[in-house]
Write a protein that holds these residues in place. Structure first.
Motif, PDB file in Angstrom:
ATOM      1  N   THR A   1       0.828  -1.213   0.000  1.00 43.20           N
ATOM      2  CA  THR A   1       0.000   0.000   0.000  1.00 43.20           C
ATOM      3  C   THR A   1       0.858   1.255   0.000  1.00 43.20           C
ATOM      4  OG1 THR A   1      -1.673  -1.202   1.267  1.00 43.20           O
ATOM      5  CG2 THR A   1      -1.848   1.197   1.222  1.00 43.20           C
ATOM      6  N   ALA A   2       1.939   1.234   0.749  1.00 41.77           N
ATOM      7  CA  ALA A   2       2.787   2.424   0.893  1.00 41.77           C
ATOM      8  C   ALA A   2       3.339   2.897  -0.442  1.00 41.77           C
ATOM      9  CB  ALA A   2       3.935   2.125   1.861  1.00 41.77           C
ATOM     10  N   PHE A   3       3.533   1.983  -1.367  1.00 46.39           N
ATOM     11  CA  PHE A   3       4.053   2.340  -2.691  1.00 46.39           C
ATOM     12  C   PHE A   3       3.151   3.335  -3.409  1.00 46.39           C
ATOM     13  CE2 PHE A   3       3.536   1.576  -7.227  1.00 46.39           C
ATOM     14  CZ  PHE A   3       4.817   1.728  -7.723  1.00 46.39           C
ATOM     15  N   PHE A   4       1.839   3.163  -3.278  1.00 45.56           N
ATOM     16  CA  PHE A   4       0.909   3.849  -4.163  1.00 45.56           C
ATOM     17  C   PHE A   4       0.674   5.317  -3.815  1.00 45.56           C
ATOM     18  CE2 PHE A   4      -0.121  -0.616  -4.789  1.00 45.56           C
ATOM     19  CZ  PHE A   4      -0.141  -0.686  -6.170  1.00 45.56           C
ATOM     20  N   PHE A   5       0.857   5.700  -2.564  1.00 47.56           N
ATOM     21  CA  PHE A   5       0.567   7.095  -2.206  1.00 47.56           C
ATOM     22  C   PHE A   5       1.528   8.077  -2.871  1.00 47.56           C
ATOM     23  CE2 PHE A   5      -1.533   4.756   1.271  1.00 47.56           C
ATOM     24  CZ  PHE A   5      -2.813   5.274   1.115  1.00 47.56           C
ATOM     25  N   PRO A   6       2.838   7.932  -2.731  1.00 45.99           N
ATOM     26  CA  PRO A   6       3.720   8.861  -3.467  1.00 45.99           C
ATOM     27  C   PRO A   6       3.620   8.672  -4.970  1.00 45.99           C
ATOM     28  CG  PRO A   6       5.015   7.109  -2.449  1.00 45.99           C
ATOM     29  CD  PRO A   6       3.624   6.986  -1.898  1.00 45.99           C
ATOM     30  N   TYR A   7       3.412   7.443  -5.409  1.00 45.33           N
ATOM     31  CA  TYR A   7       3.314   7.153  -6.845  1.00 45.33           C
ATOM     32  C   TYR A   7       2.153   7.914  -7.476  1.00 45.33           C
ATOM     33  CZ  TYR A   7       3.082   4.345 -11.126  1.00 45.33           C
ATOM     34  OH  TYR A   7       3.065   3.936 -12.432  1.00 45.33           O
ATOM     35  N   ALA A   8       0.989   7.869  -6.837  1.00 50.48           N
ATOM     36  CA  ALA A   8      -0.196   8.508  -7.408  1.00 50.48           C
ATOM     37  C   ALA A   8      -0.177  10.023  -7.224  1.00 50.48           C
ATOM     38  CB  ALA A   8      -1.456   7.922  -6.769  1.00 50.48           C
ATOM     39  N   LEU A   9       0.239  10.485  -6.049  1.00 47.08           N
ATOM     40  CA  LEU A   9       0.170  11.910  -5.754  1.00 47.08           C
ATOM     41  C   LEU A   9       1.169  12.738  -6.554  1.00 47.08           C
ATOM     42  CD1 LEU A   9      -0.330  11.717  -1.875  1.00 47.08           C
ATOM     43  CD2 LEU A   9      -2.065  12.193  -3.626  1.00 47.08           C
ATOM     44  N   LEU A  10       2.279  12.143  -6.940  1.00 48.65           N
ATOM     45  CA  LEU A  10       3.303  12.887  -7.665  1.00 48.65           C
ATOM     46  C   LEU A  10       3.109  12.877  -9.177  1.00 48.65           C
ATOM     47  CD1 LEU A  10       6.516  11.839  -5.668  1.00 48.65           C
ATOM     48  CD2 LEU A  10       5.349  14.052  -5.618  1.00 48.65           C
TER      49      LEU A  10
ATOM     50  N   LEU B   1      -3.965  13.914 -17.987  1.00 49.80           N
ATOM     51  CA  LEU B   1      -3.465  12.541 -17.953  1.00 49.80           C
ATOM     52  C   LEU B   1      -2.835  12.231 -16.604  1.00 49.80           C
ATOM     53  CD1 LEU B   1      -1.905  12.184 -21.522  1.00 49.80           C
ATOM     54  CD2 LEU B   1      -3.873  10.946 -20.627  1.00 49.80           C
ATOM     55  N   GLY B   2      -2.077  13.182 -16.062  1.00 56.78           N
ATOM     56  CA  GLY B   2      -1.453  12.965 -14.764  1.00 56.78           C
ATOM     57  C   GLY B   2      -2.485  12.753 -13.663  1.00 56.78           C
ATOM     58  N   MET B   3      -3.549  13.547 -13.679  1.00 62.01           N
ATOM     59  CA  MET B   3      -4.586  13.411 -12.661  1.00 62.01           C
ATOM     60  C   MET B   3      -5.355  12.106 -12.815  1.00 62.01           C
ATOM     61  SD  MET B   3      -6.164  17.243 -12.203  1.00 62.01           S
ATOM     62  CE  MET B   3      -7.342  16.615 -10.991  1.00 62.01           C
ATOM     63  N   ALA B   4      -5.732  11.784 -14.048  1.00 60.77           N
ATOM     64  CA  ALA B   4      -6.509  10.562 -14.287  1.00 60.77           C
ATOM     65  C   ALA B   4      -5.701   9.322 -13.924  1.00 60.77           C
ATOM     66  CB  ALA B   4      -6.962  10.501 -15.745  1.00 60.77           C
ATOM     67  N   ILE B   5      -4.472   9.266 -14.418  1.00 61.47           N
ATOM     68  CA  ILE B   5      -3.624   8.103 -14.153  1.00 61.47           C
ATOM     69  C   ILE B   5      -3.221   8.060 -12.681  1.00 61.47           C
ATOM     70  CG2 ILE B   5      -1.410   7.028 -14.701  1.00 61.47           C
ATOM     71  CD1 ILE B   5      -1.716   8.175 -17.545  1.00 61.47           C
ATOM     72  N   GLY B   6      -2.935   9.230 -12.109  1.00 60.09           N
ATOM     73  CA  GLY B   6      -2.551   9.284 -10.702  1.00 60.09           C
ATOM     74  C   GLY B   6      -3.670   8.806  -9.792  1.00 60.09           C
TER      75      GLY B   6
ATOM     76  N   HIS C   1     -10.239   5.554 -14.999  1.00 59.50           N
ATOM     77  CA  HIS C   1      -8.953   4.983 -14.609  1.00 59.50           C
ATOM     78  C   HIS C   1      -9.024   4.309 -13.236  1.00 59.50           C
ATOM     79  CE1 HIS C   1      -7.257   7.051 -18.064  1.00 59.50           C
ATOM     80  NE2 HIS C   1      -6.156   6.374 -17.860  1.00 59.50           N
ATOM     81  N   MET C   2      -9.902   4.780 -12.388  1.00 61.34           N
ATOM     82  CA  MET C   2     -10.136   4.081 -11.125  1.00 61.34           C
ATOM     83  C   MET C   2     -10.640   2.667 -11.405  1.00 61.34           C
ATOM     84  SD  MET C   2     -12.944   5.121  -8.226  1.00 61.34           S
ATOM     85  CE  MET C   2     -13.410   3.997  -6.916  1.00 61.34           C
ATOM     86  N   GLY C   3     -11.519   2.556 -12.402  1.00 58.90           N
ATOM     87  CA  GLY C   3     -12.117   1.268 -12.735  1.00 58.90           C
ATOM     88  C   GLY C   3     -11.191   0.316 -13.456  1.00 58.90           C
ATOM     89  N   LEU C   4     -10.076   0.815 -13.981  1.00 56.71           N
ATOM     90  CA  LEU C   4      -9.153  -0.093 -14.669  1.00 56.71           C
ATOM     91  C   LEU C   4      -7.821  -0.264 -13.939  1.00 56.71           C
ATOM     92  CD1 LEU C   4      -7.007   1.937 -16.408  1.00 56.71           C
ATOM     93  CD2 LEU C   4      -9.077   2.247 -17.760  1.00 56.71           C
TER      94      LEU C   4
END
Length: 510
Positions: A94-103, A407-412, A289-292
């Motif tokens: 889980t810890a991986f995804f927070f900086p990955y998505a927010l940045l 794209l950054g917001m959707a993918i993030g 993107h949430m759904g995929l």
């Protein structure tokens, strides 16, 4: 209002829907060159493909390989060796995804300003170093630390490459290139299983466990690729060194013919960020993107675990290989199909529906063979839908900075949901993991609903523009449908540049 009066949409949109070889645009007319006629468009596109796509696919293969190899390491005593529980392992994922998505939104803006030839290699070097450090951790704190750092350093690659490719190719060409690039993720899934079974034989070499060597060798390979990328990665079309000046001009012209008016370059302004935040398409794209992405991470992190129903660890890893190989083939087929038919919404509907069927089967299954069949159905939906969806979103946003933010917001946001799906396959739910399958099903249904809403609203907006409801007031141009509420501009070209996809002549792709 006279029905005989043409709207601005009628006057200006039609030239934008030219044939594949048409060069009609205001930019073209101003920069006409005698050398233009001798440029072979197909040969030029092949040249661009060869210089861009294979290397980007290789980088993403290692990106996905590095990110998901923790699932392979788990099967070879990672938890026991560093003394962590199953819950602690899931927290580390889980810890991986927070900086990955927010940045991710910020990294796309940095990419546009710093240039791909610098930004992409730097990110690779950093995450390669972090990946190598996975092989020296000794406890839960160490695992959390390297996963957070890996998320932060990997954040710039995937959305950056999607934005980068969208800056090179027409809307009718993008999905094929994204599919080829993204299919490397499925190859990573297949390759990681085989690679893990080979590397783990180094168990005991240098006093290190087999799972430690998985991280160390993969991390060092990423560092090497990062160094090479400084010489291989190209910048945007207006400055790419491997193109001649005539070829650069030609590429820019064909992109502007495809309603990518910012292809010749664009100066950063905060208004482009604000345009993205105010755009309803951005928020629905986040839902898609949430759904995929939620299902993608659940699948990529836990495929060996799901298959491991009566199979030993090595058998489960090897059985995942043909699953990912099939996903790779289908991803490329769907990418080409999307570009050929030009209707991405129906592809999304079909793939999300396939995913729903797959996870219903997984929920009710009491047979390892039936579950294994459902895994094939799941990969048939989850991987091919990614390039189709990102191409659909990218094709409907004009303005290079606005597109980078969207794209950054959707993918993030999509990737942020990996923080949820990284925790849904709990050890106490084995062997059938019905809770995990049920939550993935929920994500897929959400993606389908957002895709339907996105398509309906795009169609409605196109119809409104055909009726002239979005026509601007253009100084010196008589248009009874022009409305000052839509803006007043000195020329059509000024309206195009200022408004991007909000311009009345822009038409959304369905």
């Amino acid at each position: 209002m006279s029905s005989s009066t043409p709207s601005l949409s009628d006057c200006e949109a039609k030239p934008q829907h030219t044939s594949h070889h048409s060069k009609a645009s205001s930019f073209t007319q101003e920069t006409e060159s005698p050398k233009k006629a001798v440029i072979d468009e197909r040969a030029l596109i092949r040249k661009i493909d060869i210089r861009l796509v294979p290397w980007l696919a290789l980088l993403y293969l290692f990106n996905f390989l590095d990110r998901g190899s923790v699932g392979n390491a788990k099967l070879y005593n990672l938890e026991a060796d560093i003394g962590i529980t199953d819950r602690q392992y899931l927290l580390a994922l889980t810890a991986f995804f927070f900086p990955y998505a927010l940045l991710e939104p910020a990294t796309n803006v940095i990419l546009r300003r710093l240039k791909p030839s610098k930004w992409i290699p730097i990110t690779m070097l950093l995450w390669g170093i972090v990946m190598t450090c996975h092989g020296v951790i000794r406890n839960f704190g160490g695992l959390i630390t390297v996963r957070v750092l890996l998320g932060a350093t990997e954040a710039g690659l995937y959305p950056g490459i999607i934005f980068y490719l969208s800056s090179w190719y027409k809307r009718s060409e993008l999905a094929t290139r994204v599919a080829v690039f993204f299919s490397s993720a499925t190859l990573a899934g297949a390759f990681s299983g085989v690679l893990a079974t080979r590397i783990v034989k180094m168990d005991g070499v240098g006093g290190k466990a087999g799972w430690e060597w998985i991280f160390i060798l993969e991390g060092l390979a990423t560092v090497v690729l990062g160094f090479l990328s400084f010489w291989v990665i190209q910048d945007f079309p207006d400055t790419a060194k491997f193109l001649t000046p005539e070829e650069r001009n030609f590429v820019i012209q064909r992109l502007q013919d495809d309603q990518k008016f910012s292809a010749a370059g664009e100066s950063f302004s905060i208004k482009y960020v604000q345009q993205s935040l105010r755009d309803w398409k951005t928020w629905l794209a986040m839902g898609i993107h949430m759904g995929l992405d939620g299902p993608l991470y659940a699948f990529s992190l836990f495929t060996p675990t799901i298959i491991n129903q009566g199979f030993r660890a090595t058998e489960a890893n090897l059985l995942s290989v043909p699953v990912y190989a099939w996903g790779c083939i289908l991803t490329c087929i769907i990418g080409v199909l999307g570009d050929r038919i030009g209707t991405r919404s129906y592809i999304n509907f079909a793939l999300f529906s396939t995913g729903i069927i797959a996870y219903i089967i997984l929920i009710v299954s009491k047979s390892a063979a039936l579950s294994y069949f459902a895994v094939y159905l799941a990969v048939s939906a989850i991987y091919p839908i990614i390039p189709n969806s990102v191409a659909w979103v990218a094709s409907n946003v004009e303005g290079s900075y606005k597109r980078s933010v969207t794209l950054g917001m959707a993918i993030g946001f999509g990737n942020l949901n990996g923080a949820v799906t990284a925790n849904i396959y709990r050890a106490k739910d084995r062997p059938w993991y019905r809770l995990g399958h049920g939550l993935v099903l929920m994500y897929i249904i959400m993606g389908l609903l957002c895709s339907i809403a996105y398509a309906i609203l795009l169609r409605r907006e196109n119809a409104g523009r055909e009726r002239g409801e979005r026509d601007e007031v253009i100084e010196g141009l008589e248009n009874k449908r022009g409305n000052a509420i839509n803006g007043t501009y000195e020329s059509v070209e000024a309206a195009r540049i200022a408004k991007g996809d909000d311009w009345s002549g822009f038409r959304y792709t369905l």
